[in-house]
Design a protein around this motif. Structure first.
Motif, PDB file in Angstrom:
ATOM      1  N   GLU A  30      43.968  42.285  35.920  1.00 22.38           N
ATOM      2  CA  GLU A  30      42.980  41.927  33.824  1.00 22.38           C
ATOM      3  C   GLU A  30      43.534  42.041  33.369  1.00 22.38           C
TER       4      GLU A  30
ATOM      5  N   GLN B  64      44.057  39.088  30.182  1.00 24.72           N
ATOM      6  CA  GLN B  64      43.631  38.799  28.878  1.00 24.72           C
ATOM      7  C   GLN B  64      45.398  38.551  27.561  1.00 24.72           C
TER       8      GLN B  64
ATOM      9  N   SER C  58      33.306  34.684  46.967  1.00 27.79           N
ATOM     10  CA  SER C  58      33.270  35.563  45.934  1.00 27.79           C
ATOM     11  C   SER C  58      32.125  35.518  45.101  1.00 27.79           C
TER      12      SER C  58
ATOM     13  N   HIS D 176      38.050  34.376  37.379  1.00 30.30           N
ATOM     14  CA  HIS D 176      36.976  34.393  36.793  1.00 30.30           C
ATOM     15  C   HIS D 176      35.821  35.091  37.112  1.00 30.30           C
ATOM     16  N   GLY D 177      35.040  35.327  36.178  1.00 27.53           N
ATOM     17  CA  GLY D 177      33.910  35.882  36.208  1.00 27.53           C
ATOM     18  C   GLY D 177      34.132  37.611  36.161  1.00 27.53           C
ATOM     19  N   GLU D 178      32.871  38.226  35.166  1.00 25.58           N
ATOM     20  CA  GLU D 178      32.930  39.567  35.267  1.00 25.58           C
ATOM     21  C   GLU D 178      32.538  39.757  36.467  1.00 25.58           C
ATOM     22  N   GLN D 179      31.899  39.654  37.762  1.00 30.45           N
ATOM     23  CA  GLN D 179      31.642  40.798  39.007  1.00 30.45           C
ATOM     24  C   GLN D 179      33.048  40.781  39.712  1.00 30.45           C
TER      25      GLN D 179
ATOM     26  N   LYS E 259      35.953  41.226  37.815  1.00 29.66           N
ATOM     27  CA  LYS E 259      36.397  42.189  36.946  1.00 29.66           C
ATOM     28  C   LYS E 259      36.956  43.443  37.460  1.00 29.66           C
ATOM     29  N   PRO E 260      36.498  44.364  38.140  1.00 27.08           N
ATOM     30  CA  PRO E 260      36.539  45.652  39.112  1.00 27.08           C
ATOM     31  C   PRO E 260      37.857  45.139  39.862  1.00 27.08           C
TER      32      PRO E 260
ATOM     33  N   ARG F 258      40.180  42.789  39.189  1.00 24.42           N
ATOM     34  CA  ARG F 258      41.092  42.246  39.020  1.00 24.42           C
ATOM     35  C   ARG F 258      41.712  43.366  38.224  1.00 24.42           C
ATOM     36  N   GLU F 259      41.138  44.171  38.131  1.00 26.06           N
ATOM     37  CA  GLU F 259      41.736  45.840  37.297  1.00 26.06           C
ATOM     38  C   GLU F 259      42.118  46.647  38.550  1.00 26.06           C
TER      39      GLU F 259
END
Length: 453
Positions: A7, A11, A97, A261-264, A266-267, A269-270
């Protein structure tokens, strides 16, 4: 790399396409195995006409899950039918996904009660491990990484015997201990006094066995296979020929995973850090889009519709996949290159100025995730192509592709753009795009006979 996780990297560099196009990583590595044991053409012919021995011990990632909730995480991640999953069975583990794009797939083995082994490319292992760690399930997690990412020997050996004479050879090498093993079932037998387990399945369209056992037995097992295999003109498959099995079986081995892609997402990706392939991997090919979703595929269009479990709703992507099944727009095909155009590209890669991009044989892949642009006669983009390479069994240079349904009829003529304009990796020389005429053929290219003996 100065970023702590995927993530942060996205950015920091300005998005997924910039990250993947700027990666210096080349194609997926098949370590240890020799490039060729005889020559890659005869090695390819072995799995279609004789017996082939493929060594999967070094390049696969294994994830072991043990505990009362182990099946729960597989049911959450996997869209296939897992309401029942008896011991000594294998299943394909396919992950979507939340919005229905393909993340990846592999194989899961049910080894003992509440004990599973997930094996495949790193992406499917990463996604499964993430959910095993973060979902609050009662699971013990143990990961055995590919030796490309760690020192030492593998924990287990994994040998595949494939081809029309595989069953006959296996009956001899097991000294009469080979039981009847159903398709995608796991059987037990012995080779020279060593206990062996094997999944009965097929790769590259023919019958075969995937044997595995403790690494300390690998030399005895390999010696026995080579000794008996000599009677069957068995060929060991080197790292050049090995990945080309996908050209005939039509398995999409490394699609761009739908995690960028996408907020869902994101965890996840982190959670992904170096050296995960999703962080370090590269995208190559002629597709020129700044939208990462243009590089994705979905489980329906790659041929997994019949495997999607419509009876349960507890897996990731269930609602989105219902819509994709009902409204499929693309499908998988094989694209056969025009021979004159192929020869022109090869000529221009050596002698033209500016040159065409060089064509490696047998597999022309220069990045971790490869995506070429496929167009109709009017220049409209109608699909994407993944792996491209030569198969001696078809005597053709082909590409695995996803195209719009209206262009999927065998015999349809399309154009594949060959080359790469984003020159950010040393594996790509300065080149200009070339149009290659291609003809649609079935996928898989050859009729599968893996359920027959």
């Amino acid at each position: 790399m100065k970023y702590k996780n995927l993530e942060e990297a996205l950015q920091g560099v300005g998005g997924p396409v910039k990250l993947l196009r700027g990666s210096q990583t080349g194609p997926y590595v098949f370590p240890v195995a020799a490039p060729e044991y005889t020559n890659w053409r005869d090695e390819q012919r072995a799995w279609k006409n004789g017996v082939a021995l493929l060594n999967l011990s070094y390049h696969m990632t294994d994830l072991y899950l043990r505990g009362p909730d182990a099946l729960k995480v597989l049911q959450k991640v996997g869209l296939t039918k897992m309401t029942t999953f008896p011991v000594n069975r294998g299943k394909q583990l396919i992950a979507s996904s939340p919005d229905g794009y393909l993340i990846g797939d592999g194989i899961v083995f049910h080894l003992e009660q509440d004990y599973f082994r997930v094996v495949g490319p790193p992406v499917i292992v990463d996604w499964t491990q993430y959910h095993a760690e973060t979902s609050g399930y009662d699971i013990e997690i143990d990961r055995d990484e590919t030796v490309a990412f760690r020192p030492g020997e593998p924990r287990i050996y994994i040998y595949q015997i494939q081809g029309p004479h595989a069953l006959e050879m296996m009956k001899e090498v097991t000294d009469g201990t080979l039981p009847e093993i159903g398709f995608f079932a796991i059987g037990d037998f012995t080779i020279r006094g060593k206990k062996v387990r094997a999944l009965r399945h097929g790769m590259a369209g023919t019958a075969g066995f995937e044997m595995f056992g403790p690494w300390e037995d690998q030399e005895v097992i390999m010696d026995a296979l080579e000794e008996v295999g000599a009677k069957y003109d068995m060929k060991k498959i080197g790292s050049l020929a090995y990945p080309t099995t996908t050209l005939e079986s039509s398995w999409m081995p490394l699609p761009v995973p739908a995690v960028y892609h996408g907020e869902q997402m994101k965890p996840f990706r982190e959670w992904l850090t170096i050296p995960h392939i999703e962080v370090l991997g590269s995208v190559g090919g002629s597709l020129a889009s700044t939208n990462i979703e243009d590089y994705y595929m979905d489980p329906v269009e790659v041929g997994y519709s019949r495997l999607i479990d419509q009876q349960r709703d507890d897996y990731i992507g269930y609602e989105a996949l219902k819509g994709r099944v009902a409204n499929q727009t693309r499908t998988k095909v094989t694209l056969v290159w025009n021979r004159d155009d192929l020869m022109k590209v090869i000529h221009d890669s050596l002698y033209a100025d500016p040159p065409a991009r060089f064509v490696n044989f047998p597999l022309a892949t220069y990045s971790t995730f490869h995506v070429d642009d496929v167009r109709d006669r009017n220049g409209k983009s109608v699909g994407i192509a993944q792996y491209s390479g030569f198969t001696a069994n078809a005597n053709e240079f082909v590409s695995l592709s996803i195209v719009d349904l209206e262009y999927a009829t065998p015999g349809t003529e399309l154009t594949l753009l060959w080359g790469e304009q984003e020159l950010r990796r040393p594996t790509i020389e300065k080149n200009t795009l070339r149009e290659v005429r291609v003809t649609v053929a079935p996928a898989p290219y050859f009729e599968k006979i893996i359920k027959k003996d």
